[in-house]
Write a protein that holds these residues in place. Structure first.
Motif, PDB file in Angstrom:
ATOM      1  N   LEU A  67    -139.141   1.644  -1.669  1.00  0.00           N
ATOM      2  CA  LEU A  67    -140.367   1.406  -0.903  1.00  0.00           C
ATOM      3  C   LEU A  67    -140.132   1.494   0.576  1.00  0.00           C
ATOM      4  O   LEU A  67    -140.951   2.032   1.327  1.00  0.00           O
ATOM      5  CB  LEU A  67    -140.931   0.043  -1.262  1.00  0.00           C
ATOM      6  CG  LEU A  67    -142.046   0.173  -2.268  1.00  0.00           C
ATOM      7  CD1 LEU A  67    -142.445  -1.153  -2.781  1.00  0.00           C
ATOM      8  CD2 LEU A  67    -143.207   0.852  -1.588  1.00  0.00           C
ATOM      9  N   ILE A  68    -138.991   0.957   1.012  1.00  0.00           N
ATOM     10  CA  ILE A  68    -138.686   1.060   2.438  1.00  0.00           C
ATOM     11  C   ILE A  68    -138.564   2.526   2.833  1.00  0.00           C
ATOM     12  O   ILE A  68    -139.047   2.969   3.880  1.00  0.00           O
ATOM     13  CB  ILE A  68    -137.376   0.314   2.744  1.00  0.00           C
ATOM     14  CG1 ILE A  68    -137.440  -1.106   2.226  1.00  0.00           C
ATOM     15  CG2 ILE A  68    -137.095   0.323   4.212  1.00  0.00           C
ATOM     16  CD1 ILE A  68    -138.510  -1.912   2.834  1.00  0.00           C
ATOM     17  N   LEU A  69    -137.949   3.275   1.924  1.00  0.00           N
ATOM     18  CA  LEU A  69    -137.816   4.710   2.151  1.00  0.00           C
ATOM     19  C   LEU A  69    -139.192   5.357   2.278  1.00  0.00           C
ATOM     20  O   LEU A  69    -139.426   6.199   3.143  1.00  0.00           O
ATOM     21  CB  LEU A  69    -137.071   5.294   0.954  1.00  0.00           C
ATOM     22  CG  LEU A  69    -136.138   6.446   1.219  1.00  0.00           C
ATOM     23  CD1 LEU A  69    -134.997   5.956   2.073  1.00  0.00           C
ATOM     24  CD2 LEU A  69    -135.620   6.975  -0.081  1.00  0.00           C
ATOM     25  N   MET A  70    -140.108   4.917   1.415  1.00  0.00           N
ATOM     26  CA  MET A  70    -141.467   5.448   1.451  1.00  0.00           C
ATOM     27  C   MET A  70    -142.115   5.171   2.803  1.00  0.00           C
ATOM     28  O   MET A  70    -142.735   6.050   3.397  1.00  0.00           O
ATOM     29  CB  MET A  70    -142.323   4.810   0.356  1.00  0.00           C
ATOM     30  CG  MET A  70    -141.905   5.174  -1.037  1.00  0.00           C
ATOM     31  SD  MET A  70    -142.570   6.758  -1.475  1.00  0.00           S
ATOM     32  CE  MET A  70    -141.983   6.911  -3.141  1.00  0.00           C
ATOM     33  N   VAL A  71    -141.968   3.935   3.246  1.00  0.00           N
ATOM     34  CA  VAL A  71    -142.612   3.589   4.517  1.00  0.00           C
ATOM     35  C   VAL A  71    -141.998   4.404   5.647  1.00  0.00           C
ATOM     36  O   VAL A  71    -142.701   4.893   6.538  1.00  0.00           O
ATOM     37  CB  VAL A  71    -142.494   2.084   4.781  1.00  0.00           C
ATOM     38  CG1 VAL A  71    -143.119   1.736   6.111  1.00  0.00           C
ATOM     39  CG2 VAL A  71    -143.171   1.300   3.698  1.00  0.00           C
ATOM     40  N   PHE A  72    -140.689   4.595   5.568  1.00  0.00           N
ATOM     41  CA  PHE A  72    -140.044   5.421   6.587  1.00  0.00           C
ATOM     42  C   PHE A  72    -140.557   6.849   6.529  1.00  0.00           C
ATOM     43  O   PHE A  72    -140.841   7.466   7.562  1.00  0.00           O
ATOM     44  CB  PHE A  72    -138.527   5.397   6.391  1.00  0.00           C
ATOM     45  CG  PHE A  72    -137.843   4.461   7.321  1.00  0.00           C
ATOM     46  CD1 PHE A  72    -137.224   4.924   8.464  1.00  0.00           C
ATOM     47  CD2 PHE A  72    -137.825   3.105   7.067  1.00  0.00           C
ATOM     48  CE1 PHE A  72    -136.613   4.053   9.325  1.00  0.00           C
ATOM     49  CE2 PHE A  72    -137.221   2.243   7.920  1.00  0.00           C
ATOM     50  CZ  PHE A  72    -136.609   2.716   9.053  1.00  0.00           C
ATOM     51  N   GLY A  73    -140.681   7.351   5.294  1.00  0.00           N
ATOM     52  CA  GLY A  73    -141.210   8.694   5.140  1.00  0.00           C
ATOM     53  C   GLY A  73    -142.605   8.800   5.725  1.00  0.00           C
ATOM     54  O   GLY A  73    -142.952   9.766   6.405  1.00  0.00           O
ATOM     55  N   LEU A  74    -143.387   7.749   5.498  1.00  0.00           N
ATOM     56  CA  LEU A  74    -144.742   7.689   6.038  1.00  0.00           C
ATOM     57  C   LEU A  74    -144.722   7.750   7.562  1.00  0.00           C
ATOM     58  O   LEU A  74    -145.499   8.475   8.186  1.00  0.00           O
ATOM     59  CB  LEU A  74    -145.365   6.383   5.586  1.00  0.00           C
ATOM     60  CG  LEU A  74    -146.865   6.315   5.486  1.00  0.00           C
ATOM     61  CD1 LEU A  74    -147.315   7.359   4.513  1.00  0.00           C
ATOM     62  CD2 LEU A  74    -147.248   4.946   4.995  1.00  0.00           C
ATOM     63  N   MET A  75    -143.801   6.993   8.142  1.00  0.00           N
ATOM     64  CA  MET A  75    -143.735   6.977   9.604  1.00  0.00           C
ATOM     65  C   MET A  75    -143.314   8.342  10.128  1.00  0.00           C
ATOM     66  O   MET A  75    -143.781   8.782  11.177  1.00  0.00           O
ATOM     67  CB  MET A  75    -142.733   5.937  10.056  1.00  0.00           C
ATOM     68  CG  MET A  75    -143.221   4.524   9.904  1.00  0.00           C
ATOM     69  SD  MET A  75    -141.964   3.408  10.487  1.00  0.00           S
ATOM     70  CE  MET A  75    -142.770   1.864  10.212  1.00  0.00           C
ATOM     71  N   LEU A  76    -142.424   8.996   9.405  1.00  0.00           N
ATOM     72  CA  LEU A  76    -141.919  10.274   9.896  1.00  0.00           C
ATOM     73  C   LEU A  76    -142.923  11.390   9.692  1.00  0.00           C
ATOM     74  O   LEU A  76    -142.829  12.431  10.331  1.00  0.00           O
ATOM     75  CB  LEU A  76    -140.618  10.628   9.181  1.00  0.00           C
ATOM     76  CG  LEU A  76    -139.428   9.758   9.547  1.00  0.00           C
ATOM     77  CD1 LEU A  76    -138.233  10.119   8.700  1.00  0.00           C
ATOM     78  CD2 LEU A  76    -139.081   9.906  11.004  1.00  0.00           C
ATOM     79  N   THR A  77    -143.886  11.218   8.779  1.00  0.00           N
ATOM     80  CA  THR A  77    -144.798  12.321   8.494  1.00  0.00           C
ATOM     81  C   THR A  77    -146.201  12.073   9.012  1.00  0.00           C
ATOM     82  O   THR A  77    -147.132  12.688   8.553  1.00  0.00           O
ATOM     83  CB  THR A  77    -144.876  12.580   6.984  1.00  0.00           C
ATOM     84  OG1 THR A  77    -145.291  11.378   6.353  1.00  0.00           O
ATOM     85  CG2 THR A  77    -143.577  13.028   6.425  1.00  0.00           C
ATOM     86  N   THR A  78    -146.354  11.153   9.928  1.00  0.00           N
ATOM     87  CA  THR A  78    -147.679  10.977  10.505  1.00  0.00           C
ATOM     88  C   THR A  78    -147.549  10.835  12.008  1.00  0.00           C
ATOM     89  O   THR A  78    -146.527  10.410  12.516  1.00  0.00           O
ATOM     90  CB  THR A  78    -148.362   9.713   9.968  1.00  0.00           C
ATOM     91  OG1 THR A  78    -147.393   8.695   9.906  1.00  0.00           O
ATOM     92  CG2 THR A  78    -148.980   9.950   8.642  1.00  0.00           C
TER      93      THR A  78
END
Lengths: 171, 247, 100, 367
Positions: A67-78
């Motif tokens: 999940l942390i990875l997901m949130v990081f991915g979210l931050m990197l792709t927006t």
């Protein structure tokens, strides 16, 4: 209805409701945190199903890792511009239809048709599940274990290679 | 590759030794913390050699000794002040506000023998403006304006930093003003009467009334009379006044 | 008593919600979330079946599922980030060419 | 569950004293007095601060995502507080989830990352976001050396049960079920054939039972400093650069909760470290010949004396550990972010992996 069942219903309700929340919310960040809640209660369900080791693993890997990875991915792709991150839906009809049909067919089978008579014999579970799992992983399931290890290594290298900054070919 | 490896182990070695030294250093300070630094002043011999123990002085409860010649708050000894306005003029931040009233009667002398001729109706020093340069104390002819070693004069209200040294009450001030006015009128009458015959000593007085330019010229004039070789009369007021007294 | 049906119902609902999420959401990250939900639904099933199994094979298998899910999430996120860098979008519909 | 009854009030009281202690330690190290005004020697300073914090207004920034912002401190505190449930306190008072104790602790503590991300993103402030990103990157990276070093201990003690690990490190080893015939040898090497089971004291602590755990202990100490966001790894807060990191926008009671969870984390890692390495609730005094120091200062399990001695030893060791953490904090300057990452990935993690290998070998010696 004893207290174990009550807690089970509680966790089950949280799981399903937060999963539905992911479906209905349009805020991506809220969806991620709802997923966390869902996973957390799934871990609770595991513990109630006499699988506390898997429950803790669920916490450690899903909630603490993926999940942390997901949130990081979210931050990197927006692009962060102060607005809430919203997403849109498409294929709404097909998706909902498919989901509902799938759910209703399977639940029909489970509730009315499936016969789990074989499982009703009350066998005793191993006393120390952790020890049991550990010994089994190193004996009966050694090959899957090693393959999983290699898979993780490959995924690690692959992820690093994919997300590495490459120079443009024109240069 | 080999070079990098060498650096790797060197990093570990340096890091562990320096981290260890750091811990030793702070633990030394910690162990010596039960020693308390005495409240000693700059005059003490070992002032700069104290590295052990707590350095803080618990201020309101204990004070570092303040030197007697400390230059903190300004103080004006009104009895000695001749209200010459030099301090107000030299002040770079204009924190001294003086309102003089020409005296009619004899005011006596200051403690060093200078005659006083002007009432100080107002002598305010705004310490919130003061920059503690000390120029006013150097120009003061009677050394009545001094910097004291009183340093703790913090206030909750900034207007309370305005210190008033004038001793005259409002009633007295109006009295003096009226006296001066009547004196002036009388003098004008006298002047009209005795235009041809000058009365000595009355000449500088009307000039003093219009401060401060006239006052300067009043000082300069006798200066020329007495000795032409003094080049900077503005900054040497005392002998001049003495000469005047001799007249 | 928590019966097997309890587990299976929760497993199925998680799976079908995940499936719907995968189909209807546009954002790539949310699609990934849907996949994780589906995997979890499968895991709940496995745990449910292993409650009556003295060999607890279901638990061991779900361990492997979790490992695979972790690997899958890492690679998928790396791809999403890469796609974002190239196409400047995280919408799954917009990238329409394989070049890059 | 039962240990919560002890830990919930204990954390609150401990935090008050720890904040005071930290102020005093930092002051003495820097040749200052620290708080002196409120009460004698400033004893009530923290209480006064706490009262002030409770009275303060609970401000939510206008542009913040309100739900995330409000719920984040609760998640941070809950996740750290959940870690306490598995810790044993005395020889007869153990935590819950005993089979997976350490594992659960490592898992649940990593959840506070979620809270930090929520706080950082929810506040909608760049300082918060940067602080949260740094904090999360740091905590995730340092979780690996922590986990690996804990794994070394698990390999030596062959159990995830914290109470079992505790029993192994003292003279009561044979009182634990299934360990009636286990013996402790000097340095864990059975070939030496020096039986120290009845010596007790430091000779049966884990770092003595298997000296390979001494470097592991150092790795654990360093990386838990980073886990609890303490200096020299306090970049997430970085007062001089990021105002206060992820909790920039918090005020009043919520800020107090975040502070409480930071100190709670310190206590948690200290207690876990004591249990894993420094003999848990066992006495440090060994039996020497006829002077049965270990027996005198341990007491039998299930008795009042035994419970009191255990609590005393466990907590005094943990508080000493916290004092060392504070000492370290006020000694070293803050690391740079790249130094932080290279310390974790290039130095601690490879060493921890190598030490896992060595621990495995050592375990063979111990059989």
């Amino acid at each position: 209805m004893n207290w174990m069942t009550t807690i089970f219903y509680f966790f089950g309700a949280i799981t399903v409701l937060s999963a539905l929340g992911i479906l209905f919310t349009r805020n991506v960040l809220h969806a991620t945190f709802l997923l966390m809640l869902s996973f957390f209660s799934v871990a609770g369900i595991y513990v109630l199903g006499n699988a506390s080791f898997i429950g803790v693993t669920q916490l450690l890997i899903y909630v603490g890792g993926i999940l942390i990875l997901m949130v990081f991915g979210l931050m990197l792709t927006t692009k962060l511009n102060g607005k809430a991150l919203v997403t849109e839906n498409h294929n709404r009809l097909i998706g909902v239809l498919l989901g509902t049909v799938f759910f209703s067919i399977l639940s029909y089978i489970i509730i009315f048709s499936a016969n789990f008579e074989m499982l009703k014999s009350n066998k005793t579970l191993p006393e120390n599940a952790v020890e049991f799992i550990g010994i089994n992983l190193m004996s009966n399931y050694l090959i899957p274990f090693e393959i999983a290890a290699i898979l993780l290594l490959v995924a690690l290298i692959g992820a690093a290679v994919i997300s590495e900054k490459r120079k443009e070919k024109q240069e | 590759m080999k070079k990098k490896q060498g650096k790797y182990w060197k990093n570990i070695r340096i890091a562990s030794s320096t981290l260890f030294q750091g811990l030793i250093q702070t633990s030394k300070h910690f162990r010596k913390a039960f020693k308390q630094r005495n409240a000693i002043g700059v005059e003490e011999e070992n002032y700069f050699h104290r590295s052990d123990g707590l350095q803080t002085v618990l201020y309101p409860h204990e004070l570092l000794p303040i030197p007697d010649n400390g230059r903190y708050r300004l103080h004006n000894e009104m009895d000695d002040c001749i209200v010459c306005d030099k301090c107000a003029k030299i002040c770079p931040v204009d924190c001294i506000d003086i309102e003089p009233i020409r005296a009619v009667e004899d005011l006596g002398k200051t403690s060093d023998g200078t005659p006083k001729r002007i009432h100080g109706a107002k002598f305010d020093i705004d310490m919130s403006k003061c920059c503690f340069c000390g120029l006013c104390t150097t120009v003061c002819p009677t050394e009545c304006l001094t910097m004291t070693n009183e340093f703790n004069f913090s206030e909750f209200d900034v207007t309370k930093h305005n210190y008033e040294f004038a001793t005259l009450t409002p009633h007295e001030i109006t009295e003096k003003l009226e006296a001066l006015e009547s004196f002036n009128k009388e003098k004008e009458k006298n002047e009209l009467k005795n235009k041809e015959s000058k009365v000595e000593g009355t000449q500088p007085r009307p000039k003093i009334k219009m401060k401060p330019v006239i006052k300067d010229s009043a000082i300069e004039e006798p200066d020329k009379n007495v000795s032409g070789n003094i080049k900077k009369p503005k900054f040497r007021p005392r002998p001049i006044i003495k000469k005047k007294k001799e007249d | 008593m928590i019966t097997l049906q309890h587990f299976l119902i929760i497993g199925i609902s998680l799976f079908s919600i995940g499936l719907t999420t995968v189909i209807i959401k546009k954002n790539a990250i949310l699609v990934l979330l849907g996949i994780e939900l589906m995997l979890n639904g499968a895991n709940v099933n496995l745990i449910g079946f292993s409650t009556n199994d003295p060999q607890i094979q279901g638990q061991i298998f779900s361990l492997f599922v979790i490992v695979v899910a972790a690997a899958e999430a890492v690679v998928a996120l790396a791809i999403v980030v890469r796609v974002y860098q190239y196409f400047n979008t995280s919408n799954v519909d917009e990238p329409k060419e394989l070049k890059g | 569950m039962s240990t919560i009854i002890f830990f919930l009030p204990f954390i609150l009281i401990y935090t008050i004293f720890a904040v005071y202690g930290e102020r005093k330690i930092s002051a003495f190290i820097q040749d200052r007095y620290g708080p002196m005004e409120v009460g004698k020697y400033g004893w009530y300073q923290t209480v006064a601060d706490l009262l002030k914090l409770i009275q303060k207004e609970d401000i939510v920034p206008k542009k913040a995502s309100k739900k995330l912002f409000l719920i984040a401190p609760v998640i941070i505190f809950t996740s750290i507080f959940c870690g306490f449930v598995v810790l044993p306190i005395t020889s007869s008072w153990e935590g819950t989830l005993t089979q997976n104790g350490v594992y659960f602790l490592l898992a649940i503590v990593s959840l506070d990352v979620v809270g930090i991300l929520m706080a950082g993103w929810g506040a909608n402030s760049k300082y918060s976001l940067l602080g949260a990103l740094r904090s999360v990157a740091q905590i995730i990276s340092y979780e690996i050396p922590v986990t690996l070093s804990v794994l070394c201990v698990i390999m030596i003690s062959q159990s995830l049960n914290l109470q079992e690990i505790s029993y192994q490190q003292g003279i009561l080893i044979n009182a634990f079920p299934d360990m009636e015939n286990v013996k402790n040898y000097l340095f864990g090497i059975s070939a030496l054939n020096i039986d120290v089971t009845n010596w007790g004291g430091v000779f049966t602590w884990n770092i003595f039972r298997a000296p390979v755990l001494i470097p592991v202990f150092i790795i654990y100490f360093i990386s838990t400093l980073a886990e609890s966001n303490r200096a020299p790894f306090d970049l997430p807060e970085a007062e001089s650069e990021l105002v206060a990191g992820f909790h920039t926008e918090y005020s009043g009671f919520r800020w107090a909760i975040i502070m409480l969870s930071e100190y709670g984390m310190m206590l948690l890692v200290a207690l876990l470290g004591v249990i894993l390495f420094l003999g848990s609730w066992n006495t440090p005094l060994p039996n020497i010949g006829n002077i049965m120091l270990a027996n005198w200062t341990t007491g039998e399990p299930e008795t009042i004396a035994g419970n009191l001695w255990s609590v005393f030893w466990l907590l005094s060791k943990a508080l000493m550990w916290i004092a060392v953490q504070m000492w370290v904090r006020w000694t070293y300057p803050r690391l740079r972010i790249d130094q932080l990452m290279s310390l974790s990935w290039k130095y601690l993690t490879p060493f921890a992996m190598f030490l896992i290998f060595v621990s495995g070998l050592w375990r063979l010696l111990m059989i």
